[in-house]
Design a protein around this motif. Structure first.
Motif, PDB file in Angstrom:
ATOM      1  N   VAL A 607      -6.160  -1.968  18.287  1.00  0.00           N
ATOM      2  CA  VAL A 607      -6.902  -1.052  17.347  1.00  0.00           C
ATOM      3  C   VAL A 607      -6.323  -0.621  16.211  1.00  0.00           C
ATOM      4  O   VAL A 607      -6.501  -0.477  15.141  1.00  0.00           O
ATOM      5  N   THR A 608      -4.771  -0.286  16.415  1.00  0.00           N
ATOM      6  CA  THR A 608      -4.096  -0.018  15.517  1.00  0.00           C
ATOM      7  C   THR A 608      -3.771  -0.917  14.460  1.00  0.00           C
ATOM      8  O   THR A 608      -3.758  -0.854  13.331  1.00  0.00           O
ATOM      9  N   LYS A 609      -3.777  -2.142  14.874  1.00  0.00           N
ATOM     10  CA  LYS A 609      -3.436  -3.285  14.003  1.00  0.00           C
ATOM     11  C   LYS A 609      -4.709  -3.695  13.135  1.00  0.00           C
ATOM     12  O   LYS A 609      -4.447  -3.967  11.906  1.00  0.00           O
ATOM     13  N   GLU A 610      -5.775  -3.572  13.803  1.00  0.00           N
ATOM     14  CA  GLU A 610      -7.110  -3.576  13.198  1.00  0.00           C
ATOM     15  C   GLU A 610      -7.206  -2.524  11.894  1.00  0.00           C
ATOM     16  O   GLU A 610      -7.625  -3.008  10.930  1.00  0.00           O
ATOM     17  N   LEU A 611      -6.852  -1.463  12.367  1.00  0.00           N
ATOM     18  CA  LEU A 611      -7.091  -0.347  11.368  1.00  0.00           C
ATOM     19  C   LEU A 611      -6.382  -0.386  10.207  1.00  0.00           C
ATOM     20  O   LEU A 611      -6.817  -0.277   9.126  1.00  0.00           O
ATOM     21  N   ILE A 612      -5.085  -0.577  10.305  1.00  0.00           N
ATOM     22  CA  ILE A 612      -3.998  -0.887   9.289  1.00  0.00           C
ATOM     23  C   ILE A 612      -4.473  -2.000   8.268  1.00  0.00           C
ATOM     24  O   ILE A 612      -4.482  -2.196   7.006  1.00  0.00           O
ATOM     25  N   TYR A 613      -4.802  -3.141   8.884  1.00  0.00           N
ATOM     26  CA  TYR A 613      -5.199  -4.344   8.160  1.00  0.00           C
ATOM     27  C   TYR A 613      -6.613  -4.168   7.396  1.00  0.00           C
ATOM     28  O   TYR A 613      -6.589  -4.559   6.390  1.00  0.00           O
ATOM     29  N   ARG A 614      -7.585  -3.391   7.960  1.00  0.00           N
ATOM     30  CA  ARG A 614      -8.701  -3.220   7.113  1.00  0.00           C
ATOM     31  C   ARG A 614      -8.624  -2.086   5.997  1.00  0.00           C
ATOM     32  O   ARG A 614      -9.122  -2.331   5.114  1.00  0.00           O
ATOM     33  N   GLU A 616      -5.908  -1.769   4.591  1.00  0.00           N
ATOM     34  CA  GLU A 616      -5.078  -2.509   3.299  1.00  0.00           C
ATOM     35  C   GLU A 616      -6.097  -3.446   2.393  1.00  0.00           C
ATOM     36  O   GLU A 616      -5.850  -3.446   1.411  1.00  0.00           O
ATOM     37  N   GLU A 617      -6.935  -4.016   3.517  1.00  0.00           N
ATOM     38  CA  GLU A 617      -8.002  -4.870   2.624  1.00  0.00           C
ATOM     39  C   GLU A 617      -8.754  -4.195   1.665  1.00  0.00           C
ATOM     40  O   GLU A 617      -9.193  -4.639   0.763  1.00  0.00           O
ATOM     41  N   HIS A 618      -9.410  -2.972   2.153  1.00  0.00           N
ATOM     42  CA  HIS A 618     -10.046  -2.200   1.483  1.00  0.00           C
ATOM     43  C   HIS A 618      -9.647  -1.628   0.228  1.00  0.00           C
ATOM     44  O   HIS A 618      -9.957  -1.875  -0.884  1.00  0.00           O
ATOM     45  N   PHE A 619      -8.285  -1.333   0.097  1.00  0.00           N
ATOM     46  CA  PHE A 619      -7.727  -0.808  -0.928  1.00  0.00           C
ATOM     47  C   PHE A 619      -7.333  -1.855  -1.774  1.00  0.00           C
ATOM     48  O   PHE A 619      -7.003  -1.803  -3.117  1.00  0.00           O
ATOM     49  N   LYS A 620      -7.053  -2.794  -1.036  1.00  0.00           N
ATOM     50  CA  LYS A 620      -6.843  -4.333  -2.104  1.00  0.00           C
ATOM     51  C   LYS A 620      -7.872  -4.700  -2.743  1.00  0.00           C
ATOM     52  O   LYS A 620      -7.785  -4.938  -3.852  1.00  0.00           O
ATOM     53  N   ARG A 621      -9.243  -4.580  -2.314  1.00  0.00           N
ATOM     54  CA  ARG A 621     -10.518  -4.817  -3.119  1.00  0.00           C
ATOM     55  C   ARG A 621     -10.526  -3.973  -4.079  1.00  0.00           C
ATOM     56  O   ARG A 621     -11.151  -4.448  -5.395  1.00  0.00           O
ATOM     57  N   GLN A 622     -10.177  -2.531  -4.097  1.00  0.00           N
ATOM     58  CA  GLN A 622      -9.958  -1.888  -5.162  1.00  0.00           C
ATOM     59  C   GLN A 622      -9.053  -1.743  -6.221  1.00  0.00           C
ATOM     60  O   GLN A 622      -8.796  -0.818  -6.871  1.00  0.00           O
ATOM     61  N   ASN A 623      -8.210  -2.661  -6.021  1.00  0.00           N
ATOM     62  CA  ASN A 623      -7.199  -3.112  -6.916  1.00  0.00           C
ATOM     63  C   ASN A 623      -5.878  -1.883  -6.913  1.00  0.00           C
ATOM     64  O   ASN A 623      -5.637  -1.536  -7.649  1.00  0.00           O
ATOM     65  N   CYS A 624      -6.108  -1.207  -5.595  1.00  0.00           N
ATOM     66  CA  CYS A 624      -5.009  -0.171  -5.603  1.00  0.00           C
ATOM     67  C   CYS A 624      -3.729  -0.851  -5.041  1.00  0.00           C
ATOM     68  O   CYS A 624      -3.604  -1.215  -3.704  1.00  0.00           O
ATOM     69  N   LYS A 625      -2.748  -0.841  -5.593  1.00  0.00           N
ATOM     70  CA  LYS A 625      -1.428  -1.413  -5.226  1.00  0.00           C
ATOM     71  C   LYS A 625      -0.473  -0.553  -4.457  1.00  0.00           C
ATOM     72  O   LYS A 625       0.701  -1.026  -3.867  1.00  0.00           O
ATOM     73  N   ASP A 626      -0.746   0.734  -4.720  1.00  0.00           N
ATOM     74  CA  ASP A 626       0.546   1.633  -3.914  1.00  0.00           C
ATOM     75  C   ASP A 626       0.163   2.229  -2.441  1.00  0.00           C
ATOM     76  O   ASP A 626       0.665   3.448  -2.202  1.00  0.00           O
ATOM     77  N   PHE A 627      -1.035   1.693  -1.975  1.00  0.00           N
ATOM     78  CA  PHE A 627      -1.278   2.222  -0.684  1.00  0.00           C
ATOM     79  C   PHE A 627      -0.174   1.988   0.304  1.00  0.00           C
ATOM     80  O   PHE A 627       0.260   0.804   0.348  1.00  0.00           O
ATOM     81  N   ALA A 628       0.080   2.699   1.401  1.00  0.00           N
ATOM     82  CA  ALA A 628       1.101   2.774   2.038  1.00  0.00           C
ATOM     83  C   ALA A 628       0.735   3.544   3.482  1.00  0.00           C
ATOM     84  O   ALA A 628      -0.036   4.559   3.460  1.00  0.00           O
ATOM     85  N   CYS A 629       0.899   2.776   4.737  1.00  0.00           N
ATOM     86  CA  CYS A 629       0.878   3.754   5.766  1.00  0.00           C
ATOM     87  C   CYS A 629       2.327   4.041   6.501  1.00  0.00           C
ATOM     88  O   CYS A 629       3.181   3.338   6.343  1.00  0.00           O
ATOM     89  N   THR A 630       2.380   5.324   6.988  1.00  0.00           N
ATOM     90  CA  THR A 630       3.726   5.505   7.816  1.00  0.00           C
ATOM     91  C   THR A 630       3.513   6.229   9.202  1.00  0.00           C
ATOM     92  O   THR A 630       2.296   6.517   9.594  1.00  0.00           O
ATOM     93  N   PHE A 631       4.444   6.458   9.785  1.00  0.00           N
ATOM     94  CA  PHE A 631       4.388   6.878  11.243  1.00  0.00           C
ATOM     95  C   PHE A 631       5.707   7.759  11.307  1.00  0.00           C
ATOM     96  O   PHE A 631       6.864   7.606  11.289  1.00  0.00           O
ATOM     97  N   SER A 632       5.014   9.103  11.474  1.00  0.00           N
ATOM     98  CA  SER A 632       6.214  10.282  11.536  1.00  0.00           C
ATOM     99  C   SER A 632       6.341  10.781  13.184  1.00  0.00           C
ATOM    100  O   SER A 632       7.182  11.697  13.229  1.00  0.00           O
ATOM    101  N   GLY A 633       5.784  10.122  14.028  1.00  0.00           N
ATOM    102  CA  GLY A 633       5.763  10.761  15.356  1.00  0.00           C
ATOM    103  C   GLY A 633       6.891  10.116  16.249  1.00  0.00           C
ATOM    104  O   GLY A 633       7.930   9.275  15.536  1.00  0.00           O
TER     105      GLY A 633
END
Length: 872
Positions: A607-614, A616-633
């Motif tokens: 589920v975590t992998k699918e969430l991050i992948y989707r 990234e694909e969503h913001f890539k379709r919108q030509n957003c190049k600075d999207f990033a995911c982080t984990f602080s826990g």
């Protein structure tokens, strides 16, 4: 400066920052090939042993990969290498390697390959001697006149001669009046050892005198020793040369004469067997090394003497015959025979410059061209130049990695996964009991551009996934033809897969008979292993992923798992796995966070992998190049360690079942033998309940086999869960430390080295070795940790405490600023690290209350609960 330079026939640079000395070079046919062609054996103070077989295509060519027959690290500095008949029962040459506290004798052997680069060489340890004293140098020969074998004499740093009769230690004797060790040589003609003492005099000791002298139990000569039995060690002859010697060499190229050559610091001596000076040569330079070799003139001996001015002098007795320039200062020089080329000079410098050269000059092949009296037409030249530049420009635009002729010689394989699940499931023999098991169709197309002979297709998916058919064999494909096959992928075993990916591989032969392989990969949909369900209210394991963009509605990124009629208000999504477990995905309305929760840690991975992948694909379709995911826990190491312990416990059970099965099988065969003896006996005898014992043993074997089979199935499921949790931990670490793609690849190679788990090579010991290597190299804090040696043999550990400790330390080093790298320069990059340890970072829950659809339950933020409790 010499006008003539040594003609470079073959050369190589050995290692980086390695040191070499006089005894580190040896020339001999160590692999006993029988061709009479010498091999070059080089040892270094870093412990590297290399064996070369130089054969350039033409003089001056660079070293070829096949020239290096063998390279092995012996982990201890190599003081000297020699080749001789050191193994009893055979007269073949073996390699003796002298370390500071050890003498090792190896057999060098080669296995013939089918192609030019297929020869394989290896060394096998025949025997070794651990030395009680620190060694300085050694010599060898037929001590005492033995036939067909060589004995070894080692001189220690405190003046003791230790003699070894091949596999056994013979005796040891102290040299009288010893202060510092000098060069050591053996003369077979007089059966004596020759050395130069610190008194600057050449001394000769007979082997028989050494053998019958008083045993060297103590260093000091006490009065009791002088009066005890045994002869006193006395010198055979002494010659004062007035300077310290660099090297000694004893040669006897014919039956008539034997000479002892001593190279001093300023003089060169040639002595007779009895110590009398035959001749001497005063040198006007500082020598570095020498070697005598057979002369073409009767009664004379040629000698090569190298000096610190990079000059190699050739002497015939005392007459200088040739002088040549060397590229570096050699510390050792030898003469060898290579490929019918006799008399090749092999030199080795202290920094590892190994060169094979010959003497002489090369003729000049240059001939002056004839003068062209015709006038040059500059207009035609300019027109031709423009045309050529145009052709070059067009070629650079269409340039590709492969030429067009090579580019067309291939087969292209593509895999297309159906966007929807099969209406009628194609699952075969699935172990999942809950409802119908879905399947998805994969269409594989093979396009051939040339004639492909005997093509075969293999479709591979990682268990517990399976395909309806994984092997296809086709007839020969004609040019510009294609083949299409359709397979279905489904979940066969009762556990969630760690990866939803597959591979298609086509192997074939081109018309010339050369085998080729083409492959492609494909990704499977998440709905193949789970389906939407009601979100759960609570869970044991929770993860929070932070993003730098506003939250996206699940209707947008998960249209196949949510009903579009729910609109943009859907901020919770449930996943029901086919194995029965559940996972819930929550999105914050005000903050840029997503939470994944489940009762099982391994179920969070897909589920975590699918969430991050989707995302990234969503913001890539919108030509957003600075999207990033982080984990602080905090990394869920304790829950991860529980899966490791469960898997290791099942491995121990499998080992226990195997031992019990072996015992019962032995017992069963013993009873069978006794019964067979009774049945064959002509005089019948009572069975004495052997049949009952046989039946009971048979039932025990069947019960143990069933238990072992069940344990094997449980271990497979535990390993699948462990791989899923491992991939989750890798992803969290990469998001936590913002690792690059290369560093993530190192993490995956470290924690996922095995596709399948076996008793011979298990996951725990393999990962422990990989993590220990990273802690010892790029994540080390001091040179003391870098000096730790790893075990060369992987074996099943007794428990997992060491592995869990190393993984915890691994995360701690990453938190302190360590960076993953496989380059050698990064071993000492951790000199300055960030202060503080790897303190557990508390996972921050969603700050606002999140409403689950279809339920009245609420989640209260962790921070709010803490604040309420702290009020008086």
């Amino acid at each position: 400066m010499s006008l003539f330079k040594a003609r470079d026939w073959w050369s190589a640079i050995l290692g980086e920052k390695e040191e070499f000395d006089q005894g580190c070079l040896c020339i001999a046919d160590v692999d006993n090939s029988g061709s009479g062609q010498d091999k070059v054996v080089v040892g270094s103070y870093k412990g590297y042993l290399r064996i070369f077989n130089p054969h350039p295509v033409k003089p001056g060519d660079e070293v070829q990969p096949e020239d290096l027959l063998l390279e092995v690290q012996l982990r201890e500095p190599i003081l000297q290498v020699e080749a001789g008949k050191f193994v009893s029962g055979t007269e073949g040459l073996h390699l003796a390697v002298l370390h500071c506290r050890k003498l090792c004798v190896y057999a060098v052997s080669g296995t013939q390959g089918n192609v030019e680069h297929g020869n394989q060489y290896q060394i096998k340890l025949m025997y070794e001697h651990n030395l009680q004293r620190t060694a300085c140098n050694m010599t060898y020969g037929p001590f005492g006149g033995v036939k067909g074998r060589d004995l070894i004499c080692i001189q220690s740093m405190d003046g003791m001669l230790m003699l070894f009769e091949q596999e056994s230690y013979a005796f040891g004797r102290f040299l009288p009046g010893f202060l510092l060790p000098g060069p050591l040589a053996y003369s077979s003609r007089t059966d004596s050892f020759i050395t130069v003492s610190s008194c600057q005099q050449v001394e000769s000791y007979k082997y028989q005198v050494l053998a019958f002298a008083t045993d060297a139990d103590e260093r000091q000569d006490t009065e009791q020793q002088k009066l005890s039995s045994g002869k006193r060690l006395v010198v055979d002859w002494i010659l004062n040369i007035g300077e310290q010697a660099l090297d000694i060499c004893v040669v006897s190229f014919n039956q008539g004469a034997s000479s002892v050559f001593v190279l001093g610091e300023r003089n060169f001596f040639c002595l007779k067997d009895n110590g009398q000076i035959r001749f001497m040569k005063k040198l006007d330079y500082s020598p570095s090394c020498f070697v005598p070799y057979c002369s073409v003139r009767e009664g004379t001996i040629n000698t090569l003497i190298a000096n610190h001015s990079k000059i190699l002098n050739v002497y015939q007795d005392v007459t200088l015959k040739w002088a040549t320039q060397l590229p570096c200062i050699p510390v050792s020089v030898k003469v060898a025979n290579f490929q019918d080329l006799k008399g090749v000079i092999v030199t080795l410098s202290d920094d590892g410059h190994l060169q094979c050269s010959y003497l002489g000059t090369d003729p000049s092949l240059f001939q002056a061209p004839k003068v062209d009296s015709r006038e040059i037409n500059y207009e035609e030249m300019n027109a031709e130049m423009k045309e050529l530049q145009k052709i070059i420009k067009e070629a650079t635009k269409t340039q590709d990695i492969l030429p067009e002729s090579e580019k067309q010689r291939n087969i292209t394989v593509t895999a297309e996964v159906s966007p929807d699940l099969d209406e009628e499931s194609q699952a075969i023999d699935s172990e999942i009991k809950a409802g119908a098991v879905p399947s998805v169709t994969v269409k594989i197309t093979i396009q051939s551009r040339v004639t492909a002979q005997k093509p075969s297709l293999a479709v591979c998916v990682q268990a517990p996934l399976a395909v309806t058919c994984d092997q296809f064999v086709f007839d020969d494909l004609e040019p510009d033809s294609s083949e299409t096959v359709v397979v279905s992928v489904f979940l066969k075993e009762n556990c969630s897969p760690p990866e939803l990916e597959g591979t298609c591989m086509v192997s074939y032969n081109i018309p010339t008979g050369i085998p080729r392989v083409s492959q492609c990969s494909f990704s499977l949909p998440l709905k193949l292993v789970c389906f939407p369900s009601q979100p759960s209210k609570a869970a044991s394991h929770k993860l929070t992923i932070d993003t730098n963009k506003p939250p996206i509605s699940f209707v947008t990124i998960f249209p196949d798992f949510i009903d579009p009629s729910e609109g943009d208000q859907a901020n919770a999504l449930g996943f029901q796995f086919l194995t029965g477990s559940k996972a819930t995905l929550l999105a914050s309305k005000t903050s840029q966070r997503y939470r994944i929760q489940s009762d099982q840690l391994e179920d969070l991975w897909l589920v975590t992998k699918e969430l991050i992948y989707r995302l990234e694909e969503h913001f890539k379709r919108q030509n957003c190049k600075d999207f990033a995911c982080t984990f602080s826990g905090s990394i869920p190491l304790q829950e991860y360690f529980e899966l490791i312990d469960r898997h290791f416990e099942l491995r121990l059970n499998a080992e226990k079942y195997q031992e019990l099965l072996s015992e019962r099988a032995v017992q069963f065969r013993a009873i069978e033998r006794r019964l067979l003896t009774r049945f064959k006996d002509k005089t019948p005898a009572p069975l004495q309940h052997l049949d009952t014992l046989l039946e009971g043993t048979f039932r025990e074997v069947i019960a143990l086999a069933d238990a072992a089979e069940e344990n094997q199935a449980n271990m497979f499921q535990a390993f699948a869960k462990l791989k899923s949790a491992t991939r989750l931990v890798i992803m969290l670490i990469s998001l936590w430390q913002k690792l690059s793609a290369d560093q993530v690849a190192i993490l995956e190679a470290t924690f996922l080295p095995l596709a399948e788990d076996t008793q011979e090579l298990g996951w725990e010991e393999t990962v422990d070795a990989a993590v220990s290597y990273l802690l010892r190299t790029c994540l080390s804090k001091s040179s003391k940790e870098q000096a730790l040696t790893l075990s060369s043999q992987l074996s099943m550990p007794k428990d997992t405490s060491r592995l869990k400790k190393n993984i915890t330390l691994f995360c701690d080093r990453l938190a302190k600023g360590g960076r993953l790298s496989l380059s050698t320069d990064s071993a000492t990059q951790q000199a300055a690290v960030m202060p503080g340890g790897c303190a557990t970072i508390p996972e921050s829950d969603l700050e606002e209350r999140t409403v689950i659809l279809g339920s009245t339950a609420m989640f209260v933020s962790h921070e709010q609960t803490t604040k309420q409790k702290s009020k008086p």
